[in-house]
Design a protein around this motif. Structure first.
Motif, PDB file in Angstrom:
ATOM      1  N   LEU A  11       1.893  -0.443   4.671  1.00 51.05           N
ATOM      2  CA  LEU A  11       2.409  -1.788   4.413  1.00 51.05           C
ATOM      3  C   LEU A  11       1.646  -2.459   3.276  1.00 51.05           C
ATOM      4  N   ALA A  12       0.369  -2.101   3.147  1.00 48.36           N
ATOM      5  CA  ALA A  12      -0.451  -2.706   2.085  1.00 48.36           C
ATOM      6  C   ALA A  12      -0.021  -2.242   0.694  1.00 48.36           C
ATOM      7  N   VAL A  13       0.641  -1.078   0.606  1.00 47.20           N
ATOM      8  CA  VAL A  13       1.019  -0.550  -0.713  1.00 47.20           C
ATOM      9  C   VAL A  13       1.999  -1.481  -1.424  1.00 47.20           C
ATOM     10  N   PRO A  14       3.149  -1.838  -0.820  1.00 48.00           N
ATOM     11  CA  PRO A  14       4.032  -2.783  -1.525  1.00 48.00           C
ATOM     12  C   PRO A  14       3.539  -4.228  -1.490  1.00 48.00           C
ATOM     13  N   LEU A  15       2.789  -4.591  -0.428  1.00 49.12           N
ATOM     14  CA  LEU A  15       2.374  -5.990  -0.308  1.00 49.12           C
ATOM     15  C   LEU A  15       1.298  -6.375  -1.318  1.00 49.12           C
ATOM     16  N   ALA A  16       0.454  -5.437  -1.728  1.00 48.41           N
ATOM     17  CA  ALA A  16      -0.617  -5.760  -2.688  1.00 48.41           C
ATOM     18  C   ALA A  16      -0.046  -6.270  -4.018  1.00 48.41           C
ATOM     19  N   THR A 134       7.125  -4.013  -9.473  1.00 49.84           N
ATOM     20  CA  THR A 134       6.448  -2.899  -8.808  1.00 49.84           C
ATOM     21  C   THR A 134       6.667  -2.959  -7.299  1.00 49.84           C
ATOM     22  N   PHE A 135       6.538  -4.142  -6.720  1.00 45.76           N
ATOM     23  CA  PHE A 135       6.800  -4.330  -5.284  1.00 45.76           C
ATOM     24  C   PHE A 135       8.219  -3.899  -4.928  1.00 45.76           C
ATOM     25  N   SER A 136       9.196  -4.320  -5.737  1.00 46.35           N
ATOM     26  CA  SER A 136      10.599  -4.014  -5.453  1.00 46.35           C
ATOM     27  C   SER A 136      10.855  -2.518  -5.444  1.00 46.35           C
ATOM     28  N   MET A 137      10.278  -1.826  -6.435  1.00 41.73           N
ATOM     29  CA  MET A 137      10.499  -0.377  -6.521  1.00 41.73           C
ATOM     30  C   MET A 137       9.804   0.352  -5.375  1.00 41.73           C
ATOM     31  N   LEU A 138       8.644  -0.121  -4.980  1.00 41.39           N
ATOM     32  CA  LEU A 138       7.941   0.513  -3.861  1.00 41.39           C
ATOM     33  C   LEU A 138       8.718   0.343  -2.552  1.00 41.39           C
ATOM     34  N   MET A 139       9.296  -0.828  -2.338  1.00 41.78           N
ATOM     35  CA  MET A 139      10.119  -1.035  -1.140  1.00 41.78           C
ATOM     36  C   MET A 139      11.319  -0.099  -1.145  1.00 41.78           C
ATOM     37  N   TRP A 153      16.921  -1.999  -4.165  1.00 40.89           N
ATOM     38  CA  TRP A 153      17.912  -1.728  -5.221  1.00 40.89           C
ATOM     39  C   TRP A 153      18.291  -3.024  -5.937  1.00 40.89           C
ATOM     40  N   GLU A 154      18.612  -4.054  -5.150  1.00 36.74           N
ATOM     41  CA  GLU A 154      19.012  -5.338  -5.736  1.00 36.74           C
ATOM     42  C   GLU A 154      17.813  -6.094  -6.303  1.00 36.74           C
ATOM     43  N   ALA A 155      16.650  -5.919  -5.689  1.00 41.41           N
ATOM     44  CA  ALA A 155      15.454  -6.617  -6.175  1.00 41.41           C
ATOM     45  C   ALA A 155      15.052  -6.125  -7.556  1.00 41.41           C
ATOM     46  N   VAL A 156      15.093  -4.795  -7.790  1.00 38.90           N
ATOM     47  CA  VAL A 156      14.749  -4.305  -9.129  1.00 38.90           C
ATOM     48  C   VAL A 156      15.781  -4.779 -10.146  1.00 38.90           C
TER      49      VAL A 156
END
Length: 681
Positions: A11-16, A134-139, A153-156
């Motif tokens: 969870l820390a990977v996209p949240l950071a 970066t967060f969007s692509m990680l999610m 998909w929509e966030a990026v």
């Protein structure tokens, strides 16, 4: 399930990066545009992405060396009927590789941005956006269900809209980001139809549950009343999903937004083209391999679309003079190669090329940005030349990136690109013959335009002062404060925050293919992430039988047709632009109609703007004027009250309020009824 991967760590990977983006966006401007505010902004966002990269690297280590896996729901958002809307992570070889690529390239772009955007007023905003990207692509890549996939998909798409139009005072940038947004809406319409069909027929959005029911989907036939003939449901689903990929990964004819995305700053061009948005479609189709393997029709469609994109978008790179647009068209062409691999059921080769391409394409874009900085924001390669002696680090790293792009043996791009060509040759789909020709011809085209750019920029005569108007006419972004109005147009090497990312990206551009090919293509790295029906699609099995190691593959390549074509492309560009520079102009005059066709990008923009867009406006206006105003408002809504009014006015004439009038009417009524009965007898 392995316990070495913890939900909190994942969870820390996209949240950071998300936290870094939020802090930079909300508080980075607290000190205004001064040095303290800028330092806080880039420190917060770089720290967030660095944490994500370290955790991603540790995750990759656990997955590759310890066989760790993770597939759990983190949070249930809501349940509609039996359909669960969840947030969850699926970590396997495919996800771990994508996490590392996204975070590493993003980290390099963040560092590079410190130097490139130094003078820009939107410095803090830009850092906030790229961390959000970066967060969007990680999610997207970490999701274990289609709802979260669609969110990413929509966030990026949203963040790319913000970044392409980053200089919102520039009309061309606003036009470009709107174009990207609208074209992606077309693709996303198909994508959500595919997801909707999956949810309707399987009752789930979770990958594992959907893939478990793939056999059932493969046996359901759409009635002939829908398409005029019997069509497998899974074929319709896969084509709808791929239409989404055509938008995101810029496949013909939904490719038109990508070249215009160059209106954004160079760092975001690198991020979009190398590691985030355009790779989303390739990743998604790979993830959906259990479904695509059930439909040869869908795979053939993917194969042909990819082949068209690989060859014909490469042709457009031949005539570009803007340094960033040359690299942009090479991205389109390379995405076509990846898509061709998907169609040939060589999913592992597709994502292998995605990985190698991410490094050398980020390197080429950031190298182009370094040249733009050194050339005082001139982007026209016709007015460069001899830059090598002024910018040695940019020169050598750009050369390494170009060699990787054209598939030079032992470089990263060689191992993935040649594997695609071999996989297509081994495919037995109807479109494989055309696709094989397209990817082979694309080798020559890629080598030619790549080294045309390289020779014009770094070698030959210095042409800085031959066309003073060119120094600002092709500027990619900058407001007036970015323009250099001095008369000294000599290049200069970029600062260390620009050159260090170039060096760090050059290393994997050379080595990563050699190091990773055994595990990713012929090992078990993707064993539970990718499914291939080897009975029907045995291309990878044939490749494995011919593979004798990375060194042997590279040595053998020196006698292969792709190497000869790449060498011919390099030699041709050297002769035409270094030895006989009058030849290109002569060819242009002799083939003017073809040049005009390429210059107008096959008239796709004209068709979209004048036929599709105007047609849609005419249709919309017709529906508005006729359907809405005339029928709904005029006939139904206004007509109904007018009719009631007519009856009301007529009835009001006989409603006098006098008793004798009512008595007279009653007597007349009785008289009429009696007369009627008498007449009937």
């Amino acid at each position: 399930m392995s316990q070495t991967l913890q939900a909190s760590t994942l969870l820390a990977v996209p949240l950071a990066p998300l936290v870094g983006s939020a802090l930079a966006g909300l508080f980075g401007t607290r000190f205004g545009g001064n040095h303290i505010g800028r330092r806080m902004t880039h420190c917060l966002t770089i720290l967030g992405v660095f944490i994500a990269f370290v955790l991603s690297a540790l995750t990759l280590k656990s997955v590759a060396l310890e066989g760790a896996r993770f597939n759990e729901t983190i949070y249930t958002w809501m349940v509609v009927g039996g359909l669960k809307m969840e947030v969850g992570f699926l970590i396997d070889g495919l996800t771990a590789m994508m996490m590392c690529v996204v975070t590493f390239v993003s980290l390099m772009v963040h560092l590079y941005t410190i130097g490139y955007m130094e003078e820009d007023e939107g410095y803090n905003r830009f850092f906030s956006y790229i961390s959000l990207f970066t967060f969007s692509m990680l999610m997207l890549v970490m999701s274990n269900n289609m709802l979260q996939l669609f969110f990413g998909w929509e966030a990026v798409g949203l963040v790319s809209y913000l970044l392409i139009g980053f200089w919102f005072n520039k009309p061309t940038a606003i036009f470009a980001n709107m174009k990207a947004f609208l074209v992606n809406r077309v693709g996303d319409f198909g994508f959500i139809l595919g997801i909707g069909l999956i949810a309707a027929y399987t009752g789930s959005l979770n990958y594992t549950e959907v893939f478990a029911k793939a056999g059932e989907l493969g046996s359901i036939v759409f009635p002939s009343t829908v398409f005029g003939t019997d069509v497998l449901l899974v074929t319709v689903i896969c084509i709808c999903l791929f239409i989404g990929a055509m938008g995101k990964s810029a496949q013909f004819p939904l490719h038109v937004w990508l070249p215009d995305s160059m209106e954004g700053p160079t760092p975001i061009s690198a991020l979009i083209h190398a590691a985030t948005m355009v790779t989303a479609g390739i990743f998604m189709v790979t993830r959906m391999s259990p479904l695509f393997e059930l439909s040869d029709t869908a795979l053939n469609f993917v194969l042909v679309i990819g082949a068209i994109t690989a060859l014909f978008m490469g042709f457009l790179g031949l005539i570009q003079n803007d340094i960033k647009r040359v690299v942009a068209y090479s991205t389109l062409s390379q995405l076509g190669y990846m898509t061709v691999a998907l169609g040939a059921s060589a999913y592992s080769v597709a994502v292998f090329h995605l990985m190698t391409h991410a490094f050398f394409k980020a390197l080429l874009f950031l190298g182009a940005g370094s040249v733009i900085m050194g050339m005082h924001h001139n982007q026209d390669i016709r007015w460069m030349g001899g830059v090598r002696k002024y910018m040695p680090i940019t020169w050598i790293t750009s050369l390494l990136g170009s060699l990787a792009l054209i598939g030079t043996p032992f470089f990263a791009g060689f191992y993935s690109k040649d594997s695609i060509i071999e996989a297509v040759a081994a495919s037995h789909l109807p479109g494989a013959g055309f696709a094989h020709f397209a990817v082979l011809a694309g080798v020559f085209v890629t080598a030619f335009y790549s080294f045309r750019m390289y020779f014009l920029v770094f070698h030959g005569q210095e042409r800085y002062d031959q066309n003073p108007d060119a120094h600002h006419g092709h500027d990619d972004h900058h407001d007036d404060h970015h323009d250099d109005h001095g008369h000294d147009h000599s290049p200069h090497e970029s600062p260390w925050v620009v050159t260090v990312p170039l060096i760090l990206l050059a290393i994997p551009s050379v080595l990563i293919g050699f190091l990773a090919i055994d595990a990713m293509l012929y090992g078990d790295f993707f064993k539970d992430a990718i499914f291939v029906n080897l009975e029907k699609h045995a291309a990878m099995e044939e490749l494995a039988g011919e593979y004798h190691g990375a060194v042997a593959m590279a040595i053998h390549a020196f006698t292969s047709l792709p190497f000869a074509l790449a060498l011919a492309g390099v030699v041709s560009s050297y002769y035409m632009y270094m030895i006989n520079p009058a030849l290109p102009a002569a060819i242009k005059r002799a083939a003017q109609p073809i040049y005009t066709l390429l210059e107008n990008k096959y008239y796709m923009d004209w068709f979209n703007e004048n036929i599709l867009a105007r047609g849609a406006r005419v249709l919309g206006t017709g529906l508005w004027k006729t359907g809405d105003q005339a029928i709904i408002d005029g006939a139904v809504v206004n007509g109904s009250w007018k009719l009631v009014g007519v009856f009301a006015r007529a009835s009001r004439l006989i409603q006098s309020g006098y008793l004798y009038n009512y008595a007279l009417v009653m007597i007349l009524g009785v008289f009429v009824l009696m007369s009627w009965f008498v007449w009937l007898k």
